[in-house]
Write an enzyme that holds these catalytic residues in place. Structure first.
Site, PDB file in Angstrom:
ATOM      1  N   GLY A  47       6.859 -13.709 -14.283  1.00 45.68           N
ATOM      2  CA  GLY A  47       6.180 -14.337 -15.265  1.00 45.68           C
ATOM      3  C   GLY A  47       6.476 -15.635 -15.758  1.00 45.68           C
ATOM      4  CG  ASN A 100      11.996  -9.047 -16.272  1.00 45.13           C
ATOM      5  OD1 ASN A 100      10.827  -9.652 -15.693  1.00 45.13           O
ATOM      6  ND2 ASN A 100      12.601  -8.578 -15.452  1.00 45.13           N
ATOM      7  CE  LYS A 110       1.489  -0.407 -10.351  1.00 41.01           C
ATOM      8  NZ  LYS A 110       1.916  -1.084 -11.546  1.00 41.01           N
ATOM      9  CE1 TYR A 125       2.695  -2.225  -7.366  1.00 42.55           C
ATOM     10  CE2 TYR A 125       0.767  -1.885  -5.649  1.00 42.55           C
ATOM     11  CZ  TYR A 125       1.192  -2.356  -7.067  1.00 42.55           C
ATOM     12  OH  TYR A 125       0.405  -2.754  -8.085  1.00 42.55           O
ATOM     13  CB  SER A 134      -2.504  -0.272  -7.966  1.00 45.01           C
ATOM     14  OG  SER A 134      -2.974  -0.823  -6.687  1.00 45.01           O
ATOM     15  NE  ARG A 178      -1.253  -8.084   4.529  1.00 46.68           N
ATOM     16  CZ  ARG A 178      -1.578  -8.287   3.312  1.00 46.68           C
ATOM     17  NH1 ARG A 178      -1.062  -9.490   2.956  1.00 46.68           N
ATOM     18  NH2 ARG A 178      -2.483  -7.786   2.705  1.00 46.68           N
TER      19      ARG A 178
HETATM   20  P1  NAD Z   1       2.742 -10.423 -12.208  1.00 48.86           P
HETATM   21  O1  NAD Z   1       4.146 -10.442 -11.252  1.00 48.86           O
HETATM   22  O2  NAD Z   1       2.320 -11.682 -12.394  1.00 48.86           O
HETATM   23  O3  NAD Z   1       3.082  -9.715 -13.565  1.00 48.86           O
HETATM   24  C1  NAD Z   1       4.216  -8.896 -13.991  1.00 48.86           C
HETATM   25  C2  NAD Z   1       4.836  -9.105 -15.108  1.00 48.86           C
HETATM   26  O4  NAD Z   1       5.847  -8.082 -15.457  1.00 48.86           O
HETATM   27  C3  NAD Z   1       5.599 -10.644 -14.775  1.00 48.86           C
HETATM   28  O5  NAD Z   1       5.532 -11.338 -15.806  1.00 48.86           O
HETATM   29  C4  NAD Z   1       7.147 -10.091 -14.777  1.00 48.86           C
HETATM   30  O6  NAD Z   1       7.846 -11.111 -15.479  1.00 48.86           O
HETATM   31  C5  NAD Z   1       7.236  -8.622 -15.604  1.00 48.86           C
HETATM   32  N1  NAD Z   1       8.117  -7.930 -15.292  1.00 48.86           N
HETATM   33  C6  NAD Z   1       8.313  -7.507 -14.048  1.00 48.86           C
HETATM   34  N2  NAD Z   1       9.399  -6.572 -13.741  1.00 48.86           N
HETATM   35  C7  NAD Z   1       9.990  -6.463 -15.182  1.00 48.86           C
HETATM   36  C8  NAD Z   1      10.828  -5.683 -15.615  1.00 48.86           C
HETATM   37  N3  NAD Z   1      11.808  -5.223 -15.087  1.00 48.86           N
HETATM   38  N4  NAD Z   1      11.099  -5.680 -17.123  1.00 48.86           N
HETATM   39  C9  NAD Z   1      10.366  -6.677 -17.695  1.00 48.86           C
HETATM   40  N5  NAD Z   1       9.388  -7.343 -17.327  1.00 48.86           N
HETATM   41  C10 NAD Z   1       9.046  -7.332 -15.956  1.00 48.86           C
HETATM   42  O7  NAD Z   1       1.783  -9.529 -11.455  1.00 48.86           O
HETATM   43  P2  NAD Z   1       0.340  -9.144 -11.885  1.00 48.86           P
HETATM   44  O8  NAD Z   1      -0.458  -9.391 -10.805  1.00 48.86           O
HETATM   45  O9  NAD Z   1      -0.118  -9.709 -13.318  1.00 48.86           O
HETATM   46  O10 NAD Z   1       0.434  -7.449 -12.182  1.00 48.86           O
HETATM   47  C11 NAD Z   1       0.396  -6.791 -13.356  1.00 48.86           C
HETATM   48  C12 NAD Z   1       0.260  -5.660 -13.101  1.00 48.86           C
HETATM   49  O11 NAD Z   1      -0.876  -4.857 -12.434  1.00 48.86           O
HETATM   50  C13 NAD Z   1       1.406  -4.522 -12.131  1.00 48.86           C
HETATM   51  O12 NAD Z   1       1.847  -3.763 -12.828  1.00 48.86           O
HETATM   52  C14 NAD Z   1       0.703  -4.739 -10.829  1.00 48.86           C
HETATM   53  O13 NAD Z   1       1.485  -3.459 -10.298  1.00 48.86           O
HETATM   54  C15 NAD Z   1      -0.732  -4.239 -11.186  1.00 48.86           C
HETATM   55  N6  NAD Z   1      -1.943  -4.745 -10.401  1.00 48.86           N
HETATM   56  C16 NAD Z   1      -1.791  -5.742  -9.982  1.00 48.86           C
HETATM   57  C17 NAD Z   1      -2.951  -6.109  -8.969  1.00 48.86           C
HETATM   58  C18 NAD Z   1      -3.259  -7.356  -8.539  1.00 48.86           C
HETATM   59  O14 NAD Z   1      -4.012  -7.606  -7.599  1.00 48.86           O
HETATM   60  N7  NAD Z   1      -2.728  -8.559  -9.093  1.00 48.86           N
HETATM   61  C19 NAD Z   1      -3.831  -4.957  -8.607  1.00 48.86           C
HETATM   62  C20 NAD Z   1      -3.388  -3.693  -8.910  1.00 48.86           C
HETATM   63  C21 NAD Z   1      -2.535  -3.346 -10.042  1.00 48.86           C
HETATM   64  C1  WQD Z   2      -6.647  -9.178   0.946  1.00 50.15           C
HETATM   65  C2  WQD Z   2      -7.106  -9.697   2.523  1.00 50.15           C
HETATM   66  C3  WQD Z   2      -5.654  -9.283   4.105  1.00 50.15           C
HETATM   67  C4  WQD Z   2      -3.404 -12.708   2.818  1.00 50.15           C
HETATM   68  C5  WQD Z   2      -3.004  -6.116  -2.781  1.00 50.15           C
HETATM   69  C6  WQD Z   2      -2.146  -4.952  -2.748  1.00 50.15           C
HETATM   70  C7  WQD Z   2      -2.860  -3.968  -3.665  1.00 50.15           C
HETATM   71  C8  WQD Z   2      -3.170  -4.638  -4.881  1.00 50.15           C
HETATM   72  C9  WQD Z   2      -4.145  -5.959  -4.639  1.00 50.15           C
HETATM   73  C10 WQD Z   2      -1.549  -4.453  -6.571  1.00 50.15           C
HETATM   74  C11 WQD Z   2      -6.617  -8.364   3.384  1.00 50.15           C
HETATM   75  C12 WQD Z   2      -6.036 -10.529   4.089  1.00 50.15           C
HETATM   76  C13 WQD Z   2      -4.299 -11.910   2.634  1.00 50.15           C
HETATM   77  C14 WQD Z   2      -3.370 -13.862   4.087  1.00 50.15           C
HETATM   78  C15 WQD Z   2      -5.073 -12.760   4.876  1.00 50.15           C
HETATM   79  N1  WQD Z   2      -2.195  -4.943  -5.516  1.00 50.15           N
HETATM   80  N2  WQD Z   2      -5.430 -11.929   3.940  1.00 50.15           N
HETATM   81  N3  WQD Z   2      -4.432 -13.471   4.962  1.00 50.15           N
HETATM   82  O1  WQD Z   2      -3.704  -6.092   0.466  1.00 50.15           O
HETATM   83  O2  WQD Z   2      -5.974  -6.135  -0.311  1.00 50.15           O
HETATM   84  O3  WQD Z   2      -4.176  -5.714  -1.771  1.00 50.15           O
HETATM   85  O4  WQD Z   2      -3.318  -6.588  -3.712  1.00 50.15           O
HETATM   86  O5  WQD Z   2      -1.346  -3.349  -7.074  1.00 50.15           O
HETATM   87  O6  WQD Z   2      -1.748  -2.478  -3.762  1.00 50.15           O
HETATM   88  O7  WQD Z   2      -1.875  -4.223  -1.197  1.00 50.15           O
HETATM   89  O8  WQD Z   2      -4.638  -8.116  -1.098  1.00 50.15           O
HETATM   90  O9  WQD Z   2      -4.810 -10.346  -1.283  1.00 50.15           O
HETATM   91  O10 WQD Z   2      -3.071  -9.458   0.100  1.00 50.15           O
HETATM   92  O11 WQD Z   2      -5.420  -9.260   1.070  1.00 50.15           O
HETATM   93  O12 WQD Z   2      -6.155 -12.626   5.978  1.00 50.15           O
HETATM   94  O13 WQD Z   2      -2.318 -14.623   3.916  1.00 50.15           O
HETATM   95  O14 WQD Z   2      -6.690 -10.748   2.694  1.00 50.15           O
HETATM   96  O15 WQD Z   2      -5.397  -9.040   5.579  1.00 50.15           O
HETATM   97  O16 WQD Z   2      -7.808  -8.319   4.270  1.00 50.15           O
HETATM   98  P1  WQD Z   2      -4.587  -6.489  -0.409  1.00 50.15           P
HETATM   99  P2  WQD Z   2      -4.579  -9.203  -0.266  1.00 50.15           P
END
Ligand code: NAD
Ligand code: WQD
Length: 343
Positions: A41, A37, A152, A148, A124, A289
Site C-alpha cells: 500500500g 503495514n 481465500k 492463493y 477472489s 502463462r
Molecule cells: P494491494 O496489494 O494493493 O492491497 C493490499 C493491502 O493490504 C496493501 O495496502 C498492503 O500494504 C496491505 N497488507 C498486505 N499484507 C498485510 C499484512 N500482513 N498486514 C497489514 N496490511 C497488509 O492489493 P489489492 O489489489 O488492493 O487487493 C486487495 C484485496 O483484494 C486482496 O485481499 C486481494 O487478494 C483481493 N483481490 C484482488 C483482486 C485484484 O484483481 N486486484 C482480485 C480479487 C481479489
Molecule cells: C489477465 C489476462 C493473462 C499480464 C489475476 C489473479 C486472480 C485475481 C485477478 C486476485 C490473462 C494476460 C497478463 C501480461 C498478458 N486476483 N496477461 N500479459 O491472471 O486473470 O487474474 O488477477 O484475486 O486471482 O490470478 O489477471 O491481469 O494477470 O491477466 O498477456 O503481462 O492478461 O494471460 O489472459 P488474471 P492478469
C-alpha cells in the site's frame, strides 16, 4: 443497526482496492480507520480524514488495540489485506498461509474479543479454479488451482464457522479482475511491481517497461488471447457499501461474485490501450502463462438481485481511460509510487 455513520476499520485500506473502498465509505458518511503495514500500500492513498494505524495483521495485540477503540466501538471491519500473486503463492505457500490464513484468524479472533459484528472480506474468482461452465456463478465448484485461491477458500470456510459459533455476519465478495482508477483522480498511489495486464500495459505505455508480453495467442477464444471479466475498482468499492448495509440491515451472510459478465480479450485491451494512450505499445506474443484459463467471466446476477449492484465504470473504455489518467499523474510527479517491501 443504523445503516449510516458506522465506525469502520479498513484493513488493507492503503492498497489499490482498499483506497477506493475508503473513499466510498467516507462518501457514505462513515468514519474510517485504515490499518495497513504498507507492504504494497501507499501513504499517498491515505485520506487525511481517516485515522491510520501502521501495523501488520499478524500482530494480534495491534489488532486488539485497533478494535478496542475507547472513544467509539468499531462497528465493522472491511478486510482487504493479503498477498495476492497467484504464481508466487505456489512458490512460497508458507508466507501466503501466514499472511492470508493465519492473519485472518487473528482478525476474526480480535473481532470476537471486541464484539465487532460485521465483516466484509475480499475474496477472489481464484476460489473457483478452472471454469467448468461460463459465466461462473456462486454455485460453481470451488477447486482453486493455486495456493492463493486456496487461502481465500479456506478463509471463506472459517467465516462460515465464526458466523455459526460467534454470530459474525459477513459478506465475502469474490472479485474478478479489478482494474481502473478513481474517476475523480483523488487516489494517487499506483500499484508497485504489478503483474496484472492493465497496469503492465500502462507501464509499457509510459516507457517504464520495454514491451508487453501477450501470454499466448492460441487459446480457444475469438482472437486466440485470454478473455477476462474486468471490473472497475470504483464499482467494487460501491459493492462494499451495499454489502455492508445489507448484512447489517438483514443480519444475513453473503457470498457474491463481482464482475460484469462481459469478457474482454488481451488483444482487445492492448488495441484499446494504444488508442486511448495515443502511444505505440511494443508487444510480443510469448508462451502461455502456466495456470491461465482461456476465459473467465462472472455471473453477477446475485449481486444485482440481492444488492441492486450495477457496475457503472466497468466498460473497457472507462477502465483504460481512468487507469491512463492515474499513470499520467504518477508520471508527472503529482503522485509517486511508494511503500516498503516488509513482509
Ligand atoms: P494491494 O496489494 O494493493 O492491497 C493490499 C493491502 O493490504 C496493501 O495496502 C498492503 O500494504 C496491505 N497488507 C498486505 N499484507 C498485510 C499484512 N500482513 N498486514 C497489514 N496490511 C497488509 O492489493 P489489492 O489489489 O488492493 O487487493 C486487495 C484485496 O483484494 C486482496 O485481499 C486481494 O487478494 C483481493 N483481490 C484482488 C483482486 C485484484 O484483481 N486486484 C482480485 C480479487 C481479489
Ligand atoms: C489477465 C489476462 C493473462 C499480464 C489475476 C489473479 C486472480 C485475481 C485477478 C486476485 C490473462 C494476460 C497478463 C501480461 C498478458 N486476483 N496477461 N500479459 O491472471 O486473470 O487474474 O488477477 O484475486 O486471482 O490470478 O489477471 O491481469 O494477470 O491477466 O498477456 O503481462 O492478461 O494471460 O489472459 P488474471 P492478469
Amino acid at each position: 443497526m443504523l445503516k449510516q455513520d458506522m465506525n469502520i476499520l479498513v484493513i488493507g485500506g492503503a492498497g489499490y482496492i482498499g483506497s477506493h473502498v475508503v473513499k466510498a465509505l467516507l462518501a457514505h458518511g462513515d468514519s474510517v480507520t485504515v490499518y495497513d503495514n504498507l507492504s504494497t500500500g501507499c501513504r499517498e492513498n491515505l485520506f487525511p480524514q481517516c485515522r491510520f494505524i501502521e501495523a501488520d495483521i499478524r500482530d494480534y495485540s495491534a489488532l486488539q488495540a485497533a478494535m478496542q477503540d475507547a472513544e467509539r466501538p468499531v462497528d465493522a471491519v472491511v478486510h482487504l489485506a493479503a498477498l495476492k500473486a497467484a504464481g508466487e503463492s505456489m512458490l512460497e505457500p508458507e508466507r501466503y498461509a501466514e499472511h492470508n490464513i493465519a492473519g485472518t484468524i487473528k482478525i476474526l479472533n480480535a473481532m470476537t474479543a471486541a464484539e465487532v459484528p460485521f465483516l466484509v472480506f475480499s475474496s477472489s474468482a481464484a476460489v473457483y479454479g478452472e471454469p467448468q461452465y461460463l459465466p461462473i456463478d456462486e454455485h460453481h465448484p470451488t477447486e482453486p488451482t493455486n495456493f492463493y485461491g486456496a487461502t481465500k477458500l479456506e478463509i471463506e470456510r472459517l467465516l462460515k464457522w465464526y458466523s455459526q459459533l460467534r454470530g459474525l455476519r459477513y459478506a465475502s465478495l469474490r472479485y474478478f479482475n479489478a482494474a481502473g482508477y478513481d474517476p475523480d483522480g483523488e487516489i494517487l498511489g499506483i500499484e508497485r511491481n504489478p503483474a496484472n495486464l492493465l497496469p503492465v500495459i500502462m507501464e509499457v505505455a509510459l516507457g517504464r517497461r520495454p514491451h508487453l508480453q501477450i501470454f499466448g495467442d492460441d487459446y480457444d477464444t475469438p482472437d486466440g488471447t485470454g478473455v477476462r471479466d474486468y471490473v472497475h475498482v470504483t464499482d467494487l468499492a460501491g459493492a462494499h457499501i451495499l454489502a455492508l448495509d445489507h448484512i447489517a440491515a438483514k443480519q444475513q451472510n453473503l457470498v457474491l461474485n463481482l464482475g460484469t459478465e462481459h469478457g474482454v480479450s488481451v488483444r482487445e485491451v492492448f488495441e484499446l490501450a494504444e488508442r486511448i494512450t495515443g502511444r505505440e505499445i511494443p508487444m510480443a506474443v510469448a508462451a502461455r502463462r502456466a495456470g491461465d484459463p482461456a476465459k473467465l467471466m462472472a455471473s453477477s446476477q446475485a449481486a444485482r438481485e440481492v444488492l441492486g449492484w450495477v457496475p457503472r465504470y466497468s466498460d473497457p473504455e472507462t477502465l483504460l481511460q481512468t487507469a491512463w489518467q492515474a499513470y499520467l499523474r504518477s508520471d508527472s510527479g503529482i503522485a509517486s509510487v511508494s511503500g516498503s517491501d516488509s513482509s
